[in-house]
Enzyme design. Sequence first.
Site, PDB file in Angstrom:
ATOM      1  N   ASP A  38     116.159  55.996  80.548  1.00 55.63           N
ATOM      2  CA  ASP A  38     116.308  54.659  81.137  1.00 55.63           C
ATOM      3  C   ASP A  38     116.620  53.714  79.990  1.00 55.63           C
ATOM      4  O   ASP A  38     115.740  53.336  79.213  1.00 55.63           O
ATOM      5  CB  ASP A  38     115.012  54.254  81.841  1.00 55.63           C
ATOM      6  N   TRP A  72     107.776  50.246  83.063  1.00 56.52           N
ATOM      7  CA  TRP A  72     108.921  50.858  83.740  1.00 56.52           C
ATOM      8  C   TRP A  72     108.815  52.380  83.726  1.00 56.52           C
ATOM      9  O   TRP A  72     109.140  53.034  84.712  1.00 56.52           O
ATOM     10  CB  TRP A  72     110.237  50.368  83.125  1.00 56.52           C
ATOM     11  N   LYS A 129     121.250  43.299  81.967  1.00 57.02           N
ATOM     12  CA  LYS A 129     120.795  42.840  80.653  1.00 57.02           C
ATOM     13  C   LYS A 129     121.962  42.851  79.668  1.00 57.02           C
ATOM     14  O   LYS A 129     122.395  41.799  79.216  1.00 57.02           O
ATOM     15  CB  LYS A 129     119.610  43.675  80.181  1.00 57.02           C
TER      16      LYS A 129
HETATM   17  C1  PLP Z   1     113.551  49.230  81.073  1.00 52.83           C
HETATM   18  C2  PLP Z   1     113.747  48.831  82.502  1.00 52.83           C
HETATM   19  N1  PLP Z   1     113.858  49.794  83.446  1.00 52.83           N
HETATM   20  C3  PLP Z   1     114.038  49.499  84.744  1.00 52.83           C
HETATM   21  C4  PLP Z   1     114.093  48.209  85.192  1.00 52.83           C
HETATM   22  C5  PLP Z   1     114.266  47.936  86.649  1.00 52.83           C
HETATM   23  O1  PLP Z   1     115.607  47.637  86.886  1.00 52.83           O
HETATM   24  P1  PLP Z   1     116.164  47.162  88.301  1.00 52.83           P
HETATM   25  O2  PLP Z   1     115.589  45.817  88.544  1.00 52.83           O
HETATM   26  O3  PLP Z   1     117.644  47.151  88.100  1.00 52.83           O
HETATM   27  O4  PLP Z   1     115.744  48.141  89.326  1.00 52.83           O
HETATM   28  C6  PLP Z   1     113.999  47.169  84.249  1.00 52.83           C
HETATM   29  C7  PLP Z   1     114.116  45.787  84.731  1.00 52.83           C
HETATM   30  O5  PLP Z   1     113.833  44.839  84.064  1.00 52.83           O
HETATM   31  C8  PLP Z   1     113.818  47.492  82.884  1.00 52.83           C
HETATM   32  O6  PLP Z   1     113.704  46.532  81.973  1.00 52.83           O
HETATM   33 MG    MG Z   2     108.462  47.805  79.712  1.00 54.84          MG
END
Ligand code: PLP
Ligand code: MG
Lengths: 361, 361
Positions: free
Chosen positions: B172, B103, B196
Site C-alpha cells: 500500500d 491503515w 496524495k
Molecule cells: C497509507 C494509506 N492507505 C490507505 C488509505 C485509504 O485510502 P482511500 O481513502 O483511498 O480508501 C489512506 C488514506 O489516507 C492511506 O494514507
Molecule cells: Mg498510517
Amino acid sequence: MTERIYNFSAGPAALPLPVLEQAQQDLISLGDTGIGVLEHSHRSKAFLAVYEQAEGLCREIASVPDNYKVLFLQGGASTQFFMIPMNLLSKDQTADYLVTGSWSKKAVKEAKLFGNVNIACNSEDKNFSYIPSEVALSEQPAYVHFTSNNTIYGTEFASEPEVPAGVPLVCDASSDIFSRPIDISKYGIVYAGAQKNLGPSGMAVVIIRDDLIEQGPTDIPTMMQYRTHSEAGSMFNTPPTFGIYVLGRVLQWLKDQGGLAAMGQKNQAKAGKLYDYLDQSQLFKPTAAKQDRSLMNVTFVTGDADLDAKFIAQATAAGLDGLKGHRSVGGMRASIYNAFPEAGIDKLLSMMNEFEQEHAS
Amino acid sequence: MTERIYNFSAGPAALPLPVLEQAQQDLISLGDTGIGVLEHSHRSKAFLAVYEQAEGLCREIASVPDNYKVLFLQGGASTQFFMIPMNLLSKDQTADYLVTGSWSKKAVKEAKLFGNVNIACNSEDKNFSYIPSEVALSEQPAYVHFTSNNTIYGTEFASEPEVPAGVPLVCDASSDIFSRPIDISKYGIVYAGAQKNLGPSGMAVVIIRDDLIEQGPTDIPTMMQYRTHSEAGSMFNTPPTFGIYVLGRVLQWLKDQGGLAAMGQKNQAKAGKLYDYLDQSQLFKPTAAKQDRSLMNVTFVTGDADLDAKFIAQATAAGLDGLKGHRSVGGMRASIYNAFPEAGIDKLLSMMNEFEQEHAS
Ligand SMILES: Cc1ncc(COP(=O)(O)O)c(C=O)c1O
Ligand SMILES: [Mg+2]
Ligand SMILES: Cc1ncc(COP(=O)(O)O)c(C=O)c1O
Ligand SMILES: [Mg+2]
Ligand SMILES: [Mg+2]
Ligand SMILES: [Mg+2]
C-alpha cells in the site's frame, strides 16, 4: 478558445456549461479558500459544505423521504450490480429481475453469484426493443430489480413495475435518474452511475431505504456494506470529492431549471421533436416500440448500414458528435440527457431533413 | 481571483498549479475537440489518447516491467484492502501483514475475512512511531503486505522488506507512490489511492504482476476480478475519466521535474529542512523514530496540546492550512507530497521559528 460542439454521447455526457465554468474557477480556489476543489481534504469545512449541499439538493429535488439515505459511492453502477445481491440476497432466496437490455443481463449475472434469480420478463426475443407488459414475479422475492431506462436500446419504463407490498423494488436508473419526477417511496433502492444525468464518471448515487441498509450481512468486506457508508455519511474512506462537487452544481442547475417536473416537460419536448420527425420520416425509423420510447436515448436507423455510416460521418463533420448507435442496435443513437440543449436537437433535425431530401428515392 | 495558500492536507492534497490551469481549459474543451474532458465518452478517440498517455507515463516513470499491468480502479485504497485477499488468499492460506499504522490494521481486518493472517511485526506498542526492524514471516505466506508510508504516524520504510523468493510482496503505497525511485520488479502489487501524490480522489492505481491477475478466482463478482480490468484496459465499465486525465497531467509534470530520481532528491531536501529544524528546536519535537522518518508526512508536537492548538491557529491565519495532526498522534502534521512547493516549507519554518522565540521559556 475552441467552440463547443453538440455532444450526443451516451455517457459520460454533456454537462451544463455554467457548471463547467464554475468548476473552472473552483479548480484553483474553491470559493475564497485559496485551495482548489480537488485539493481540499474531504474532512475540511469547505468540502463538508460541498457535500452537504449535494446531499441536501438530492433530497430536496427528489423529495427523498427521511427513512432513506443518499450515498455517494465509487465503482459505478456495475459495482451496485453485485453489491445489492451481496447485501440483500442469500443462497436460499430468490430475486426477480426484469430483463430489458444488456445492463439488466449484467446485473442478473452478478446476482446469480449470491442466490437464485427469477427472470420475471425478458424482451431479448426482439432485441430488447420493447418493455414487456407481462411480468411474472416469484412467490416471495428478496427484491425486484429493473432498469428504468435502457441506454443501449432506447426504451424506458413509463412508470415503475408494480410489486407486492413489502417487496423492495430496486432500480438501476443510471440513464434516466432525475430526468422526470420520481416517487422514491415506491422504491427500496434507486441507484445510478453519475456520468449521464448527474456529473462526471467515477461515482454512483445510491438512494436506499434504512431497513435495507440494516439488513445486509456484517461478515462481508467493510466497503461493501451499505451501513459502512451510511454511518460515515459516504466518508468511511476518501470519497470521490470532485464528483460530489460537480453533482451539487448540476443539481443546483437542475433546481434553477424548475426541478424534476419542469425537467420532465423539457425532456418530453426535446425527445418529442425527434420522435415526431421520425414518425413521419420516409428514411429514418425509430427502433424502439412506440409506447416504450426513451426520452433519454433516441435510437433510429435508415435500414441501410452504409447510409447510417454516411449520415453519422456528415453529422460529425457538422459538429454533432457521438451519434453512432451501440453495435447491438446499429444505426444512430441520440443521447439527450437533461443537460443536452434543445438547440442541438434542432440542428440534428435540420441535418436529418437535409439528408433525407438528398437521399429521397 | 483569490490567492492560493499553502495546503498541508494529508489527502486530497495540493496539486501542481500548471496541471490545474490546464484542467481549467480542458473542462470546457479537451484540446480542440469542442467537448469538455468530463463529457467525453470513455470510448472516444480523444479520451483513449488521454488514457494511453496516463498509462504510458506511469509505465515510463516507474519503469514498469512488461509483465505488469497498470490498472485504474475505483473504490480507493480501501477497496484494495479486501480485493487483494479476495483474489490472492484462500481459507487455508496465510498472508503476512506488517502492521505499522492504522491503515495496515484496516488492511488486516479485511484480509481475515478471506483467510489466515500472520502479523509479521507490529509497532503499535509505541503508537506506531517506528518501523520494526524484525519481521517474522510465516512458512509459506500467500503474500506479504506492508504500508510503505504511514500517513498518520509519519513513518516510512527506507526500503522494501525482504521476502523469500516466490512470495509476492504487496505494498500500500498510497502516501508515497512515485515520491522516489521504485523497483517494481520486487513487488507483486503496488497500489495507491490517487489523492496524495497522483491526482484527485476517486481512483486507485494498481500495478500488478500478470501471474497474480490470473491467479484470482473466477466465481467472485466480475468487478472484483483483476482479470476483468486487465483484459478491458481499465474500461470494463465507465472508468473515472477525470481522475485518469489529471493523473496523466500530474505524471507529465513529474517527468518534466526530472522523474522519480529528481523528485526523490527534492523530497529529501524539502523534508530535510523540516527535520533539521525539528532536531535543534527546543520547542518542537518530531514524533517518528529518526531512522524511520517519512519524507511525505512530517509529524511533530510541542508536548503541550494547548500550545499545539495555538500554533495551528496562528499558522492557519497566516495561510498555512491543514497542519493539524491526526487525532491518533495529536500535534502537527505537515503533509508535503511531490506537488507541495518548497516555498511553503520555508514559510512554515519561519513561522515555527517565530513561534518558538515567542514561547521560549
Ligand atoms: C497509507 C494509506 N492507505 C490507505 C488509505 C485509504 O485510502 P482511500 O481513502 O483511498 O480508501 C489512506 C488514506 O489516507 C492511506 O494514507
Ligand atoms: Mg498510517
Ligand atoms: C442503464 C445502465 N446501467 C449500468 C451502466 C454501467 O454503469 P457504470 O459504467 O457506471 O458501471 C450503464 C452504463 O452505461 C447504464 O447505461
Ligand atoms: Mg441497455
Ligand atoms: Mg419512419
Ligand atoms: Mg526538538
